[in-house]
Design a protein around this motif. Structure first.
Motif, PDB file in Angstrom:
ATOM      1  N   ILE A  34       0.873  -1.178   0.000  1.00 41.64           N
ATOM      2  CA  ILE A  34       0.000   0.000   0.000  1.00 41.64           C
ATOM      3  C   ILE A  34       0.908   1.225   0.000  1.00 41.64           C
ATOM      4  O   ILE A  34       1.692   1.428   0.920  1.00 41.64           O
ATOM      5  CB  ILE A  34      -0.893   0.017   1.253  1.00 41.64           C
ATOM      6  CG1 ILE A  34      -1.679  -1.294   1.372  1.00 41.64           C
ATOM      7  CG2 ILE A  34      -1.834   1.218   1.231  1.00 41.64           C
ATOM      8  CD1 ILE A  34      -2.333  -1.484   2.737  1.00 41.64           C
ATOM      9  N   ALA A  35       0.841   2.026  -1.043  1.00 34.55           N
ATOM     10  CA  ALA A  35       1.724   3.187  -1.176  1.00 34.55           C
ATOM     11  C   ALA A  35       1.235   4.339  -0.305  1.00 34.55           C
ATOM     12  O   ALA A  35       0.060   4.707  -0.343  1.00 34.55           O
ATOM     13  CB  ALA A  35       1.806   3.629  -2.632  1.00 34.55           C
ATOM     14  N   ILE A  36       2.139   4.891   0.486  1.00 40.24           N
ATOM     15  CA  ILE A  36       1.824   6.078   1.290  1.00 40.24           C
ATOM     16  C   ILE A  36       2.952   7.089   1.120  1.00 40.24           C
ATOM     17  O   ILE A  36       3.985   6.786   0.523  1.00 40.24           O
ATOM     18  CB  ILE A  36       1.651   5.742   2.784  1.00 40.24           C
ATOM     19  CG1 ILE A  36       2.985   5.232   3.377  1.00 40.24           C
ATOM     20  CG2 ILE A  36       0.536   4.730   2.996  1.00 40.24           C
ATOM     21  CD1 ILE A  36       2.957   5.090   4.883  1.00 40.24           C
ATOM     22  N   LEU A  37       2.755   8.283   1.635  1.00 38.97           N
ATOM     23  CA  LEU A  37       3.788   9.309   1.600  1.00 38.97           C
ATOM     24  C   LEU A  37       4.430   9.416   2.983  1.00 38.97           C
ATOM     25  O   LEU A  37       3.741   9.665   3.973  1.00 38.97           O
ATOM     26  CB  LEU A  37       3.201  10.666   1.189  1.00 38.97           C
ATOM     27  CG  LEU A  37       2.710  10.753  -0.252  1.00 38.97           C
ATOM     28  CD1 LEU A  37       2.044  12.095  -0.493  1.00 38.97           C
ATOM     29  CD2 LEU A  37       3.863  10.552  -1.219  1.00 38.97           C
ATOM     30  N   ALA A  38       5.730   9.220   3.046  1.00 40.70           N
ATOM     31  CA  ALA A  38       6.459   9.285   4.309  1.00 40.70           C
ATOM     32  C   ALA A  38       7.309  10.540   4.349  1.00 40.70           C
ATOM     33  O   ALA A  38       7.923  10.920   3.351  1.00 40.70           O
ATOM     34  CB  ALA A  38       7.344   8.054   4.461  1.00 40.70           C
ATOM     35  N   PRO A  39       7.364  11.224   5.498  1.00 46.82           N
ATOM     36  CA  PRO A  39       8.175  12.439   5.595  1.00 46.82           C
ATOM     37  C   PRO A  39       9.664  12.135   5.558  1.00 46.82           C
ATOM     38  O   PRO A  39      10.121  11.133   6.099  1.00 46.82           O
ATOM     39  CB  PRO A  39       7.777  13.026   6.945  1.00 46.82           C
ATOM     40  CG  PRO A  39       7.319  11.845   7.747  1.00 46.82           C
ATOM     41  CD  PRO A  39       6.672  10.920   6.759  1.00 46.82           C
ATOM     42  N   MET A  40      10.427  13.011   4.908  1.00 53.22           N
ATOM     43  CA  MET A  40      11.882  12.931   4.911  1.00 53.22           C
ATOM     44  C   MET A  40      12.392  13.997   5.868  1.00 53.22           C
ATOM     45  O   MET A  40      12.141  15.188   5.680  1.00 53.22           O
ATOM     46  CB  MET A  40      12.442  13.154   3.507  1.00 53.22           C
ATOM     47  CG  MET A  40      12.055  12.054   2.523  1.00 53.22           C
ATOM     48  SD  MET A  40      12.844  12.252   0.910  1.00 53.22           S
ATOM     49  CE  MET A  40      11.976  13.684   0.288  1.00 53.22           C
ATOM     50  N   VAL A  41      13.059  13.554   6.912  1.00 49.02           N
ATOM     51  CA  VAL A  41      13.522  14.463   7.964  1.00 49.02           C
ATOM     52  C   VAL A  41      15.023  14.658   7.842  1.00 49.02           C
ATOM     53  O   VAL A  41      15.792  13.698   7.780  1.00 49.02           O
ATOM     54  CB  VAL A  41      13.180  13.915   9.362  1.00 49.02           C
ATOM     55  CG1 VAL A  41      13.671  14.874  10.450  1.00 49.02           C
ATOM     56  CG2 VAL A  41      11.676  13.692   9.485  1.00 49.02           C
ATOM     57  N   GLY A  42      15.439  15.910   7.788  1.00 52.25           N
ATOM     58  CA  GLY A  42      16.860  16.226   7.717  1.00 52.25           C
ATOM     59  C   GLY A  42      17.293  17.037   8.919  1.00 52.25           C
ATOM     60  O   GLY A  42      16.469  17.501   9.709  1.00 52.25           O
ATOM     61  N   ARG A  43      18.592  17.211   9.057  1.00 55.43           N
ATOM     62  CA  ARG A  43      19.141  17.998  10.160  1.00 55.43           C
ATOM     63  C   ARG A  43      19.688  19.319   9.621  1.00 55.43           C
ATOM     64  O   ARG A  43      20.416  19.340   8.633  1.00 55.43           O
ATOM     65  CB  ARG A  43      20.259  17.243  10.866  1.00 55.43           C
ATOM     66  CG  ARG A  43      19.910  15.821  11.255  1.00 55.43           C
ATOM     67  CD  ARG A  43      18.776  15.760  12.247  1.00 55.43           C
ATOM     68  NE  ARG A  43      19.198  16.092  13.585  1.00 55.43           N
ATOM     69  CZ  ARG A  43      18.386  16.126  14.637  1.00 55.43           C
ATOM     70  NH1 ARG A  43      17.111  15.881  14.474  1.00 55.43           N
ATOM     71  NH2 ARG A  43      18.857  16.426  15.834  1.00 55.43           N
ATOM     72  N   LYS A  44      19.309  20.410  10.245  1.00 53.42           N
ATOM     73  CA  LYS A  44      19.748  21.723   9.805  1.00 53.42           C
ATOM     74  C   LYS A  44      20.533  22.390  10.933  1.00 53.42           C
ATOM     75  O   LYS A  44      20.077  22.476  12.072  1.00 53.42           O
ATOM     76  CB  LYS A  44      18.545  22.590   9.437  1.00 53.42           C
ATOM     77  CG  LYS A  44      18.930  24.000   8.983  1.00 53.42           C
ATOM     78  CD  LYS A  44      17.685  24.817   8.661  1.00 53.42           C
ATOM     79  CE  LYS A  44      18.054  26.224   8.217  1.00 53.42           C
ATOM     80  NZ  LYS A  44      16.869  27.043   7.928  1.00 53.42           N
ATOM     81  N   ARG A  45      21.737  22.850  10.622  1.00 50.30           N
ATOM     82  CA  ARG A  45      22.535  23.542  11.631  1.00 50.30           C
ATOM     83  C   ARG A  45      22.067  24.984  11.766  1.00 50.30           C
ATOM     84  O   ARG A  45      21.846  25.681  10.787  1.00 50.30           O
ATOM     85  CB  ARG A  45      24.024  23.522  11.242  1.00 50.30           C
ATOM     86  CG  ARG A  45      24.651  22.148  11.364  1.00 50.30           C
ATOM     87  CD  ARG A  45      26.149  22.218  11.092  1.00 50.30           C
ATOM     88  NE  ARG A  45      26.773  20.918  11.224  1.00 50.30           N
ATOM     89  CZ  ARG A  45      27.179  20.401  12.374  1.00 50.30           C
ATOM     90  NH1 ARG A  45      27.024  21.086  13.492  1.00 50.30           N
ATOM     91  NH2 ARG A  45      27.749  19.207  12.421  1.00 50.30           N
ATOM     92  N   SER A  46      21.903  25.421  12.996  1.00 47.99           N
ATOM     93  CA  SER A  46      21.507  26.804  13.245  1.00 47.99           C
ATOM     94  C   SER A  46      22.229  27.294  14.496  1.00 47.99           C
ATOM     95  O   SER A  46      22.728  26.514  15.295  1.00 47.99           O
ATOM     96  CB  SER A  46      19.990  26.909  13.434  1.00 47.99           C
ATOM     97  OG  SER A  46      19.576  26.155  14.559  1.00 47.99           O
ATOM     98  N   GLY A  62      10.602  17.249   2.787  1.00 48.53           N
ATOM     99  CA  GLY A  62       9.898  16.674   1.655  1.00 48.53           C
ATOM    100  C   GLY A  62       9.248  15.354   2.027  1.00 48.53           C
ATOM    101  O   GLY A  62       9.284  14.927   3.183  1.00 48.53           O
ATOM    102  N   PHE A  63       8.641  14.720   1.056  1.00 47.30           N
ATOM    103  CA  PHE A  63       7.986  13.433   1.267  1.00 47.30           C
ATOM    104  C   PHE A  63       8.388  12.477   0.151  1.00 47.30           C
ATOM    105  O   PHE A  63       8.719  12.901  -0.959  1.00 47.30           O
ATOM    106  CB  PHE A  63       6.456  13.594   1.275  1.00 47.30           C
ATOM    107  CG  PHE A  63       5.947  14.389   2.436  1.00 47.30           C
ATOM    108  CD1 PHE A  63       5.500  13.752   3.578  1.00 47.30           C
ATOM    109  CD2 PHE A  63       5.927  15.775   2.389  1.00 47.30           C
ATOM    110  CE1 PHE A  63       5.037  14.490   4.662  1.00 47.30           C
ATOM    111  CE2 PHE A  63       5.467  16.515   3.458  1.00 47.30           C
ATOM    112  CZ  PHE A  63       5.018  15.871   4.596  1.00 47.30           C
ATOM    113  N   LYS A  64       8.356  11.204   0.455  1.00 42.79           N
ATOM    114  CA  LYS A  64       8.675  10.193  -0.551  1.00 42.79           C
ATOM    115  C   LYS A  64       7.678   9.048  -0.439  1.00 42.79           C
ATOM    116  O   LYS A  64       7.073   8.825   0.619  1.00 42.79           O
ATOM    117  CB  LYS A  64      10.097   9.663  -0.348  1.00 42.79           C
ATOM    118  CG  LYS A  64      10.296   8.920   0.962  1.00 42.79           C
ATOM    119  CD  LYS A  64      11.722   8.401   1.094  1.00 42.79           C
ATOM    120  CE  LYS A  64      11.918   7.678   2.428  1.00 42.79           C
ATOM    121  NZ  LYS A  64      13.287   7.150   2.583  1.00 42.79           N
ATOM    122  N   ALA A  65       7.512   8.349  -1.537  1.00 43.16           N
ATOM    123  CA  ALA A  65       6.603   7.204  -1.532  1.00 43.16           C
ATOM    124  C   ALA A  65       7.271   6.014  -0.855  1.00 43.16           C
ATOM    125  O   ALA A  65       8.460   5.761  -1.041  1.00 43.16           O
ATOM    126  CB  ALA A  65       6.219   6.843  -2.964  1.00 43.16           C
TER     127      ALA A  65
END
Length: 231
Positions: A34-46, A62-65
């Motif tokens: 079953i195809a769903i959209l999963a979040p892509m989590v990244g790390r951002k330096r601040s 973003g999101f990916k299948a």
């Protein structure tokens, strides 16, 4: 959820390939995911002004299948049952129903309250119909505890977590005392509502007293206790 429903409306428990492996189950060969959209989590330096140092913060960029499978598409170990009480309550259930009536609490049955199994509304307890005898007693004991403990001034002094922990702990004591198999049912429920050992410890006195009143009332040949817990 909408994507799952659009592809497999009857799905009930879904998970990824490795999720099922961890539960001792495997996706059957040839089953369509079953195809769903999963979040892509990244790390951002601040730069944090207060800490005067660089910190990494997670962000969704973003999101990916990806694919999940319903439990009916898998084979293997049976799933653990959540908050399940088993056993034969024998005559204790009838006596608990009588005790509730003696406290001038109305008892009704209505499937409209699902997925909740029971509901206490001040002078009235509503349960879903068709519960097993063991679940019937456990749920009724839980809602009875709410009626005894959380319908007076004390309600204002307690949080939702405390009230649910107390009611479920009373149900646990009652069920265990009459020989029902509670397994992890009560701990599952307490954790669901955010309770922990600290919450439980702070309420031990009222839990013990309330459970004692109910148990004395439902023991064969015993008169209902007159020593009521604080409300």
């Amino acid at each position: 959820m909408l994507l799952i429903y659009s592809q497999r409306p009857e799905a009930s428990h879904v998970g990824g390939y490795h999720f099922w492996l961890k539960l001792g189950r495997h996706v059957r060969k040839g089953e369509k995911g079953i195809a769903i959209l999963a979040p892509m989590v990244g790390r951002k330096r601040s730069f944090d002004d207060e800490e005067l140092a660089e910190v990494e913060r997670g962000r969704v960029f973003g999101f990916k299948a990806c694919h999940v499978w319903d439990v009916t598409q898998t084979d293997g170990e049976p799933l653990a049952e959540f908050a399940s009480v088993k056993g034969d309550p024998q005559g204790y259930l009838t006596r608990l129903v009588q005790f509730v009536a003696s406290e001038n609490i109305a008892l009704e049955y209505d499937s409209a309250i699902a997925p909740a199994r029971g509901m206490s509304s001040g002078g009235k307890i509503t349960l879903v119909p068709d519960l097993s005898p063991a679940e019937h007693l456990a749920t009724l004991a839980h809602e009875c505890a709410h009626e005894m403990l959380h319908r007076g001034e004390r309600r204002k002094e307690t949080t939702h977590t405390v009230r649910e922990t107390e009611a479920e702990a009373v149900a646990f004591v009652v069920c265990a005392a009459i020989g029902l198999d509670v397994n992890t049912a009560s701990s599952d429920y307490v954790q669901l509502h955010g309770g922990d050992t600290s919450t439980l410890a702070d309420s031990l006195a009222v839990i013990q007293q309330t459970a004692s009143v109910i148990l004395q009332a439902i023991e064969p040949g015993e008169a209902a206790a007159t020593d009521a817990p604080p409300n």
